[in-house]
Design a protein around this motif. Structure first.
Motif, mmCIF file in Angstrom:
data_model
loop_
_atom_site.group_PDB
_atom_site.id
_atom_site.type_symbol
_atom_site.label_atom_id
_atom_site.label_comp_id
_atom_site.label_asym_id
_atom_site.label_seq_id
_atom_site.Cartn_x
_atom_site.Cartn_y
_atom_site.Cartn_z
ATOM 1 N N UNK A 257 0.808 -1.226 0.000
ATOM 2 C CA UNK A 257 0.000 0.000 0.000
ATOM 3 C C UNK A 257 0.838 1.273 0.000
ATOM 4 N N UNK A 258 2.045 1.195 0.520
ATOM 5 C CA UNK A 258 2.887 2.385 0.650
ATOM 6 C C UNK A 258 2.830 2.913 2.073
ATOM 7 N N UNK A 259 3.990 3.229 2.602
ATOM 8 C CA UNK A 259 4.094 3.633 4.005
ATOM 9 C C UNK A 259 3.337 4.914 4.336
ATOM 10 N N UNK A 260 3.254 5.820 3.392
ATOM 11 C CA UNK A 260 2.667 7.129 3.683
ATOM 12 C C UNK A 260 1.221 7.261 3.217
ATOM 13 N N UNK A 261 0.659 6.178 2.758
ATOM 14 C CA UNK A 261 -0.737 6.213 2.297
ATOM 15 C C UNK A 261 -1.653 6.493 3.480
ATOM 16 N N UNK A 262 -2.573 7.422 3.336
ATOM 17 C CA UNK A 262 -3.511 7.691 4.430
ATOM 18 C C UNK A 262 -4.379 6.463 4.705
ATOM 19 N N UNK A 263 -4.571 6.179 5.958
ATOM 20 C CA UNK A 263 -5.357 5.011 6.349
ATOM 21 C C UNK A 263 -6.772 5.081 5.778
ATOM 22 N N UNK A 264 -7.349 6.280 5.771
ATOM 23 C CA UNK A 264 -8.726 6.405 5.278
ATOM 24 C C UNK A 264 -8.835 6.141 3.774
ATOM 25 N N UNK A 265 -7.707 6.075 3.061
ATOM 26 C CA UNK A 265 -7.725 5.827 1.621
ATOM 27 C C UNK A 265 -7.728 4.338 1.291
ATOM 28 N N UNK A 266 -7.774 3.501 2.313
ATOM 29 C CA UNK A 266 -7.798 2.051 2.094
ATOM 30 C C UNK A 266 -9.174 1.533 2.496
ATOM 31 N N UNK A 267 -9.967 1.262 1.497
ATOM 32 C CA UNK A 267 -11.327 0.779 1.729
ATOM 33 C C UNK A 267 -11.506 -0.625 1.171
ATOM 34 N N UNK A 268 -12.737 -1.019 0.992
ATOM 35 C CA UNK A 268 -13.062 -2.369 0.518
ATOM 36 C C UNK A 268 -12.464 -2.647 -0.856
ATOM 37 N N UNK A 269 -12.517 -1.683 -1.755
ATOM 38 C CA UNK A 269 -11.979 -1.894 -3.105
ATOM 39 C C UNK A 269 -10.470 -2.132 -3.063
ATOM 40 N N UNK A 270 -9.767 -1.354 -2.259
ATOM 41 C CA UNK A 270 -8.313 -1.504 -2.141
ATOM 42 C C UNK A 270 -7.941 -2.843 -1.499
ATOM 43 N N UNK A 271 -8.720 -3.252 -0.510
ATOM 44 C CA UNK A 271 -8.459 -4.546 0.133
ATOM 45 C C UNK A 271 -8.752 -5.705 -0.820
ATOM 46 N N UNK A 272 -9.765 -5.566 -1.663
ATOM 47 C CA UNK A 272 -10.065 -6.585 -2.666
ATOM 48 C C UNK A 272 -8.915 -6.705 -3.661
ATOM 49 N N UNK A 273 -8.355 -5.563 -4.073
ATOM 50 C CA UNK A 273 -7.194 -5.576 -4.973
ATOM 51 C C UNK A 273 -5.986 -6.207 -4.287
ATOM 52 N N UNK A 274 -5.822 -5.929 -3.010
ATOM 53 C CA UNK A 274 -4.718 -6.515 -2.245
ATOM 54 C C UNK A 274 -4.849 -8.038 -2.194
ATOM 55 N N UNK A 275 -6.049 -8.532 -1.943
ATOM 56 C CA UNK A 275 -6.281 -9.978 -1.908
ATOM 57 C C UNK A 275 -5.962 -10.597 -3.270
ATOM 58 N N UNK A 276 -6.390 -9.952 -4.347
ATOM 59 C CA UNK A 276 -6.096 -10.460 -5.689
ATOM 60 C C UNK A 276 -4.588 -10.495 -5.926
ATOM 61 N N UNK A 277 -3.892 -9.469 -5.480
ATOM 62 C CA UNK A 277 -2.428 -9.426 -5.592
ATOM 63 C C UNK A 277 -1.800 -10.594 -4.826
ATOM 64 N N UNK A 278 -2.252 -10.796 -3.608
ATOM 65 C CA UNK A 278 -1.701 -11.867 -2.767
ATOM 66 C C UNK A 278 -1.950 -13.244 -3.368
ATOM 67 N N UNK A 279 -3.101 -13.430 -3.997
ATOM 68 C CA UNK A 279 -3.430 -14.736 -4.587
ATOM 69 C C UNK A 279 -2.499 -15.092 -5.740
ATOM 70 N N UNK A 280 -1.914 -14.097 -6.385
ATOM 71 C CA UNK A 280 -1.007 -14.338 -7.501
ATOM 72 C C UNK A 280 0.443 -14.497 -7.051
ATOM 73 N N UNK A 281 0.739 -14.117 -5.814
ATOM 74 C CA UNK A 281 2.111 -14.184 -5.318
ATOM 75 C C UNK A 281 2.589 -15.618 -5.153
ATOM 76 N N UNK A 282 3.860 -15.825 -5.407
ATOM 77 C CA UNK A 282 4.468 -17.116 -5.137
ATOM 78 C C UNK A 282 5.672 -16.909 -4.235
#
Length: 92
Positions: free
Chosen positions: A38-63
């Protein structure tokens, strides 16, 4: 004041997470992984459901690979859930 993700995780670590039995073994790596994504300086309020869904998709592709394995493995659903639980723990 708007908290950055780093500040929010720092507060969570000082107030709660460091006292957890799995603090250094899993919580710290989960925090580091989310900060890197997400980036260290990203405001906490800028991380919502859509961002968390993208994060999960990213994690699912990681090896990841260990020295004694022939092939890399995908990140497990349990690991992804633990990372999300760390994020959720910061909010409770």
């Amino acid at each position: 004041k708007t908290l950055s993700l780093t500040e929010a995780f720092g507060r969570y670590w000082l107030e709660r997470a460091q006292f957890n039995a799995s603090a250094h073994g899993s919580i710290k790596p989960h925090i580091a992984h989310m900060l890197a994504y997400f980036g260290e300086h990203r405001p906490l309020h800028a991380i919502g459901a859509a961002e968390l869904t993208e994060y999960v998709a990213h994690c699912r592709k990681e090896t990841y690979k260990r020295a004694n394995w022939k092939e890399p493995k995908l990140t497990s659903a349990a690991t992804i859930n633990r990372r999300l639980a760390t994020f959720q723990g910061m909010h409770s």
